[in-house]
Design a protein around this motif. Structure first.
Motif, mmCIF file in Angstrom:
data_model
loop_
_atom_site.group_PDB
_atom_site.id
_atom_site.type_symbol
_atom_site.label_atom_id
_atom_site.label_comp_id
_atom_site.label_asym_id
_atom_site.label_seq_id
_atom_site.Cartn_x
_atom_site.Cartn_y
_atom_site.Cartn_z
ATOM 1 N N SER A 199 7.864 44.718 78.101
ATOM 2 C CA SER A 199 8.242 43.927 76.936
ATOM 3 C C SER A 199 7.788 42.493 77.145
ATOM 4 O O SER A 199 7.580 42.054 78.280
ATOM 5 N N ALA A 200 7.582 41.779 76.043
ATOM 6 C CA ALA A 200 7.139 40.386 76.118
ATOM 7 C C ALA A 200 7.586 39.661 74.851
ATOM 8 O O ALA A 200 7.884 40.293 73.837
ATOM 9 N N ARG A 201 7.636 38.337 74.944
ATOM 10 C CA ARG A 201 8.069 37.518 73.813
ATOM 11 C C ARG A 201 6.898 36.812 73.158
ATOM 12 O O ARG A 201 5.909 36.481 73.814
ATOM 13 N N VAL A 202 7.017 36.578 71.880
ATOM 14 C CA VAL A 202 6.019 35.815 71.138
ATOM 15 C C VAL A 202 6.118 34.348 71.550
ATOM 16 O O VAL A 202 7.202 33.746 71.504
ATOM 17 N N SER A 227 -7.463 33.699 59.667
ATOM 18 C CA SER A 227 -7.919 33.732 58.280
ATOM 19 C C SER A 227 -6.709 34.074 57.425
ATOM 20 O O SER A 227 -5.627 34.342 57.961
ATOM 21 N N PRO A 228 -6.844 34.095 56.094
ATOM 22 C CA PRO A 228 -5.705 34.496 55.258
ATOM 23 C C PRO A 228 -5.262 35.936 55.488
ATOM 24 O O PRO A 228 -4.154 36.307 55.082
ATOM 25 N N THR A 229 -6.101 36.741 56.131
ATOM 26 C CA THR A 229 -5.763 38.150 56.324
ATOM 27 C C THR A 229 -5.614 38.563 57.783
ATOM 28 O O THR A 229 -5.287 39.714 58.061
ATOM 29 N N LEU A 230 -5.851 37.650 58.717
ATOM 30 C CA LEU A 230 -5.796 38.002 60.134
ATOM 31 C C LEU A 230 -4.995 36.960 60.904
ATOM 32 O O LEU A 230 -5.297 35.761 60.842
ATOM 33 N N ARG A 231 -3.983 37.417 61.623
ATOM 34 C CA ARG A 231 -3.096 36.516 62.372
ATOM 35 C C ARG A 231 -3.057 36.927 63.834
ATOM 36 O O ARG A 231 -2.864 38.102 64.168
ATOM 37 N N ARG A 232 -3.236 35.960 64.719
ATOM 38 C CA ARG A 232 -3.166 36.216 66.167
ATOM 39 C C ARG A 232 -1.779 35.881 66.687
ATOM 40 O O ARG A 232 -1.238 34.802 66.418
ATOM 41 N N VAL A 233 -1.228 36.816 67.437
ATOM 42 C CA VAL A 233 0.080 36.637 68.049
ATOM 43 C C VAL A 233 -0.094 36.714 69.561
ATOM 44 O O VAL A 233 -0.688 37.674 70.072
ATOM 45 N N ARG A 234 0.411 35.705 70.264
ATOM 46 C CA ARG A 234 0.339 35.693 71.731
ATOM 47 C C ARG A 234 1.696 36.077 72.307
ATOM 48 O O ARG A 234 2.728 35.486 71.964
ATOM 49 N N ALA A 289 -7.146 39.812 73.979
ATOM 50 C CA ALA A 289 -7.377 39.037 75.199
ATOM 51 C C ALA A 289 -6.156 39.165 76.104
ATOM 52 O O ALA A 289 -5.037 39.389 75.633
ATOM 53 N N PHE A 290 -6.408 39.016 77.396
ATOM 54 C CA PHE A 290 -5.320 39.017 78.379
ATOM 55 C C PHE A 290 -5.624 37.987 79.449
ATOM 56 O O PHE A 290 -6.749 37.908 79.943
ATOM 57 N N ASP A 291 -4.621 37.172 79.790
ATOM 58 C CA ASP A 291 -4.744 36.162 80.835
ATOM 59 C C ASP A 291 -3.815 36.557 81.978
ATOM 60 O O ASP A 291 -2.592 36.462 81.849
ATOM 61 N N THR A 294 -0.345 36.338 79.573
ATOM 62 C CA THR A 294 -0.300 36.330 78.115
ATOM 63 C C THR A 294 -1.210 37.427 77.567
ATOM 64 O O THR A 294 -2.266 37.723 78.133
ATOM 65 N N LEU A 295 -0.799 37.999 76.467
ATOM 66 C CA LEU A 295 -1.529 39.066 75.799
ATOM 67 C C LEU A 295 -1.701 38.685 74.337
ATOM 68 O O LEU A 295 -0.722 38.394 73.650
ATOM 69 N N ASP A 296 -2.946 38.657 73.847
ATOM 70 C CA ASP A 296 -3.234 38.315 72.458
ATOM 71 C C ASP A 296 -3.503 39.579 71.649
ATOM 72 O O ASP A 296 -4.301 40.437 72.062
ATOM 73 N N ILE A 297 -2.853 39.669 70.480
ATOM 74 C CA ILE A 297 -3.041 40.772 69.552
ATOM 75 C C ILE A 297 -3.323 40.181 68.173
ATOM 76 O O ILE A 297 -2.617 39.276 67.723
ATOM 77 N N ASP A 298 -4.354 40.688 67.501
ATOM 78 C CA ASP A 298 -4.678 40.244 66.142
ATOM 79 C C ASP A 298 -4.149 41.267 65.138
ATOM 80 O O ASP A 298 -4.458 42.460 65.241
ATOM 81 N N PHE A 299 -3.390 40.796 64.157
ATOM 82 C CA PHE A 299 -2.768 41.639 63.145
ATOM 83 C C PHE A 299 -3.400 41.395 61.787
ATOM 84 O O PHE A 299 -3.567 40.240 61.377
ATOM 85 N N VAL A 300 -3.732 42.482 61.088
ATOM 86 C CA VAL A 300 -4.105 42.372 59.678
ATOM 87 C C VAL A 300 -2.815 42.207 58.879
ATOM 88 O O VAL A 300 -1.863 42.981 59.043
ATOM 89 N N LEU A 301 -2.762 41.196 58.030
ATOM 90 C CA LEU A 301 -1.556 40.914 57.247
ATOM 91 C C LEU A 301 -1.556 41.731 55.963
ATOM 92 O O LEU A 301 -2.475 41.646 55.156
ATOM 93 N N HIS A 302 -0.528 42.544 55.793
ATOM 94 C CA HIS A 302 -0.375 43.353 54.582
ATOM 95 C C HIS A 302 1.099 43.724 54.451
ATOM 96 O O HIS A 302 1.926 43.366 55.303
ATOM 97 N N ASP A 303 1.437 44.429 53.396
ATOM 98 C CA ASP A 303 2.839 44.719 53.095
ATOM 99 C C ASP A 303 3.222 46.167 53.347
ATOM 100 O O ASP A 303 4.331 46.583 53.000
ATOM 101 N N GLU A 304 2.332 46.947 53.938
ATOM 102 C CA GLU A 304 2.604 48.364 54.170
ATOM 103 C C GLU A 304 2.891 48.614 55.645
ATOM 104 O O GLU A 304 2.440 47.888 56.522
#
Length: 272
Positions: free
Chosen positions: A15-18, A25-32, A94-96, A101-111
């Protein structure tokens, strides 16, 4: 002959914390994500498609993940009955190993699960991380590379560009919602990026522009030592497979890697 090489990695629930959120971009968000349990995380720098299962607990105290059995496999019994927190597959961007730290890119949508979670994610949120179980190391010595990707496979494609030699010949078609959805991509001098925008045509279906690009792909783009990678919606991948069968005299079927990242019926099933 060009081929993928698969490496198995021992499973371990983590487990890890944000700790950081950044809109690409308006449709792609990176969470570390960051946490001490990422020590020894199975990241391989030459595996652009490596992914993990992310578990999204409804509350921080309700994170439920499978146990790892003595034989090294996961105990998924009861998954269909909701035994575990909701989960989806996502590409490792990405991973450091120093900062854990672990980076994940999420496509933003409502489903589905991941997109809605990412839209309201905040610093301190907890996610479960399971995997990777195995990673695929692609060839880096092809004569040229051909890519067909969309928003969901953009993180993996960005990793491809990072691992391929600077002199590699690359032709890529990238379908996104609009010009605003483009993101900067570092690449070598012999890379040709073709951005395709769904908003340029009315009622444009996901993947239609990618399939059209494949249909009109110049014959000179294919050869005995070409590597072709496509990752998009499942039905489009099936159509691409049928199309590429007709081109097997131009490119070896062993040099074609097609991956269904999501299905139209449920955007929440996307891998990225």
């Amino acid at each position: 002959m060009l081929k993928n090489t698969r490496i198995e990695i021992p499973l371990k629930p983590r487990s890890a914390r944000v700790v950081r959120i950044m809109d690409l971009s308006p449709t792609l968000r990176r969470v570390r994500l960051q946490g001490p349990e990422l020590e020894g995380f199975g990241f391989h720098p030459l595996a652009p498609e490596a992914h993990v299962k992310l578990f999204f607990p409804p509350t921080p105290d309700d994170l439920r993940m499978p146990e790892v059995l003595e034989n090294g496999s996961a105990d998924w019994q009861g998954a269909s009955e909701g035994r575990f927190s909701p989960f989806r597959d996502y590409t490792i961007r990405a991973f450091d190993e120093q900062q854990l730290t672990l980076d994940i890119d999420f496509v933003l949508h409502d489903e589905g699960v991941g997109g809605p979670w990412a839209k309201q994610a905040k610093i301190g949120d907890i996610l479960g991380i399971f995997g990777p179980r195995s990673v695929k190391l692609p060839p880096t010595n092809a004569s040229n590379y051909v890519f067909f990707v969309d928003e969901t496979s953009l993180p993996a494609f960005a990793r491809w560009l990072e691992i391929l030699p600077n002199e590699a010949r690359i032709d890529a078609w990238i379908e996104v919602a609009s010009v605003d959805s483009e993101i900067p991509l570092s690449h070598g001098d012999n890379t040709n990026l073709n951005w395709l925008y769904r908003d340029s045509e009315d009622d444009q279906l996901y993947g239609a522009l990618l399939y059209h690009a494949l249909e009109t792909l110049p014959i000179l783009s294919l050869g005995d030592a070409t590597w072709l990678w496509a990752a998009t919606e499942a039905h489009v991948i099936a159509k691409m497979k049928r199309r590429l069968i007709t081109l097997n005299s131009l490119i070896s079927p062993a040099h074609i890697d097609l991956v269904a990242y999501w299905k139209t019926a449920s955007l929440g099933e996307q891998k990225v």
